[in-house]
Design an enzyme around this catalytic site. Structure first.
Site, PDB file in Angstrom:
ATOM      1  CG  ASP A  34      -0.303  -0.549   2.408  1.00 26.23           C
ATOM      2  OD1 ASP A  34       1.064  -0.406   2.549  1.00 26.23           O
ATOM      3  OD2 ASP A  34      -0.999  -0.648   3.767  1.00 26.23           O
ATOM      4  CG  ASN A  38      -8.957  -1.397  11.645  1.00 22.75           C
ATOM      5  OD1 ASN A  38      -7.757  -1.977  11.457  1.00 22.75           O
ATOM      6  ND2 ASN A  38      -9.242  -0.344  11.217  1.00 22.75           N
ATOM      7  CG  HIS A  93      -5.774  -2.147   8.558  1.00 23.60           C
ATOM      8  ND1 HIS A  93      -5.976  -0.709   9.162  1.00 23.60           N
ATOM      9  CD2 HIS A  93      -4.479  -2.377   8.771  1.00 23.60           C
ATOM     10  CE1 HIS A  93      -4.840  -0.294   9.290  1.00 23.60           C
ATOM     11  NE2 HIS A  93      -3.884  -1.147   9.166  1.00 23.60           N
ATOM     12  CD  GLU A 118      -8.733   1.031   7.456  1.00 27.88           C
ATOM     13  OE1 GLU A 118      -8.717   0.285   8.267  1.00 27.88           O
ATOM     14  OE2 GLU A 118      -8.316   2.285   7.770  1.00 27.88           O
TER      15      GLU A 118
HETATM   16  C1  GLP Z   1      -0.607   0.379   8.502  1.00 25.74           C
HETATM   17  C2  GLP Z   1      -0.028  -0.322   7.300  1.00 25.74           C
HETATM   18  C3  GLP Z   1      -0.294  -1.934   7.553  1.00 25.74           C
HETATM   19  C4  GLP Z   1       0.433  -2.224   8.890  1.00 25.74           C
HETATM   20  C5  GLP Z   1      -0.291  -1.389  10.019  1.00 25.74           C
HETATM   21  C6  GLP Z   1       0.281  -1.891  11.322  1.00 25.74           C
HETATM   22  O1  GLP Z   1      -1.705   0.717   8.568  1.00 25.74           O
HETATM   23  N1  GLP Z   1      -0.936  -0.095   6.159  1.00 25.74           N
HETATM   24  O2  GLP Z   1       0.411  -2.637   6.511  1.00 25.74           O
HETATM   25  O3  GLP Z   1       0.081  -3.837   9.101  1.00 25.74           O
HETATM   26  O4  GLP Z   1       0.083  -0.057   9.800  1.00 25.74           O
HETATM   27  O5  GLP Z   1       1.401  -1.136  11.593  1.00 25.74           O
HETATM   28  P1  GLP Z   1       2.425  -1.433  12.937  1.00 25.74           P
HETATM   29  O6  GLP Z   1       3.280  -2.634  12.254  1.00 25.74           O
HETATM   30  O7  GLP Z   1       3.236  -0.273  12.936  1.00 25.74           O
HETATM   31  O8  GLP Z   1       1.686  -1.793  14.007  1.00 25.74           O
END
Ligand code: GLP
Length: 263
Positions: free
Chosen positions: A67, A136, A138, A143
């Site tokens: 993404d 959440n 995702h 989402e």
């Molecule tokens: C973002 C990314 C996800 C990732 C998530 C969790 O929203 N789009 O791909 O898994 O963050 O982030 P973290 O690893 O910092 O908890």
């Protein structure tokens, strides 16, 4: 769904990096789906170490990131492109032309999102998709309520996701509300999926992913439909799972069968 209860985030990163490097040795032109966030950093550090010690080359690898925020240029400190350059790409031998991101700037976004799918297909599909998870549920920026068959497209971020990520932006910076993301269907197309989750704030999302019903309300629960997915969890992220003993036993049996060379 394979659930690996690991000793720590470091241990999880060792296991995931080992899996990627094993597949890379067998297939030097591996097609890797990559994730951002704090969770995969340990894996990237280990891949860089493997390259720098001469144990691995990424010269033939292609990468597709999950993404990217809409309209954040690659030079912006919060763009996922910037993150990937810093944590991985600048430190390994991958050619720039082998690095792919979903379209996040300019016109014709939907058509270019479809092209992103075609580029993945033309290279034979994703061999491995690395994932983190949002609090959440995702995956990527799919989402809650994302279609379980969705493909690469533009998504609106939920208030919860924006709140989780707000700490990365200075008070005078505008935080993006839109992102280009691979779809859940795109992710499910990968041959192997490796998801890591660490910390208490992921515990409820992990419970819903592993022991909840398949539901677009917890996008990661769609991984239950995949035939080769492994979740690498630290004890906090696993703390709300009700069948931890069973997951440990399953892991022990699998290791035993491997040791006996029967798998
Ligand atoms: C973002 C990314 C996800 C990732 C998530 C969790 O929203 N789009 O791909 O898994 O963050 O982030 P973290 O690893 O910092 O908890």
């Amino acid at each position: 769904m394979r659930v690996r209860l690991t000793q720590s985030a470091e241990h999880a990163a060792d296991l995931v990096a080992h899996e990627i490097l094993t597949q890379l040795r067998a297939k030097p032109n591996l097609v890797l789906g990559l994730a951002t966030g704090s969770t995969p950093i340990g894996v990237y550090t280990r891949l860089v170490d493997a390259y720098q010690s001469g144990a691995a080359s990424f010269a033939k690898v292609h990468t597709f990131n999950l993404d990217e925020y809409l309209d954040l240029p690659a030079s912006h400190h919060q763009s996922y492109r910037f993150f990937m350059q810093r944590h991985l790409f600048d430190a390994i031998d991958i050619p720039a032309a082998h690095i792919h991101f979903p379209p996040s700037e300019g016109q014709n976004l939907l058509r270019r999102c479809q092209q992103y799918e075609t580029e993945i297909e033309d290279l034979g599909g994703l061999d491995i998709q690395l994932l983190g998870i949002g609090s959440n549920g995702h995956i990527g920026f799919n989402e809650p309520t994302s279609s379980l068959r969705s493909r690469t497209r533009i998504k609106t971020l939920t208030p919860k996701t924006r709140q989780d990520n707000a700490r990365f932006y200075a008070s005078d910076e505008t935080q993006p509300t839109l992102a280009a993301t691979m779809g859940i269907g795109t992710i499910l197309g990968a041959r192997t999926i490796l998801l890591q989750a660490f910390g208490q704030k992921k515990a409820e999302a992990i419970r819903a992913t592993v022991e909840g019903p398949v539901s677009s309300y917890c996008p990661a629960s769609a991984l239950q439909l995949h035939e080769d997915v492994t979740l690498f969890l630290d004890s906090e992220a696993a703390s709300r799972l009700s069948m931890q003993d069973y997951y440990l036993q399953t892991q022990m049996h699998e290791e035993q069968l491997r040791r006996e060379d029967r798998m």
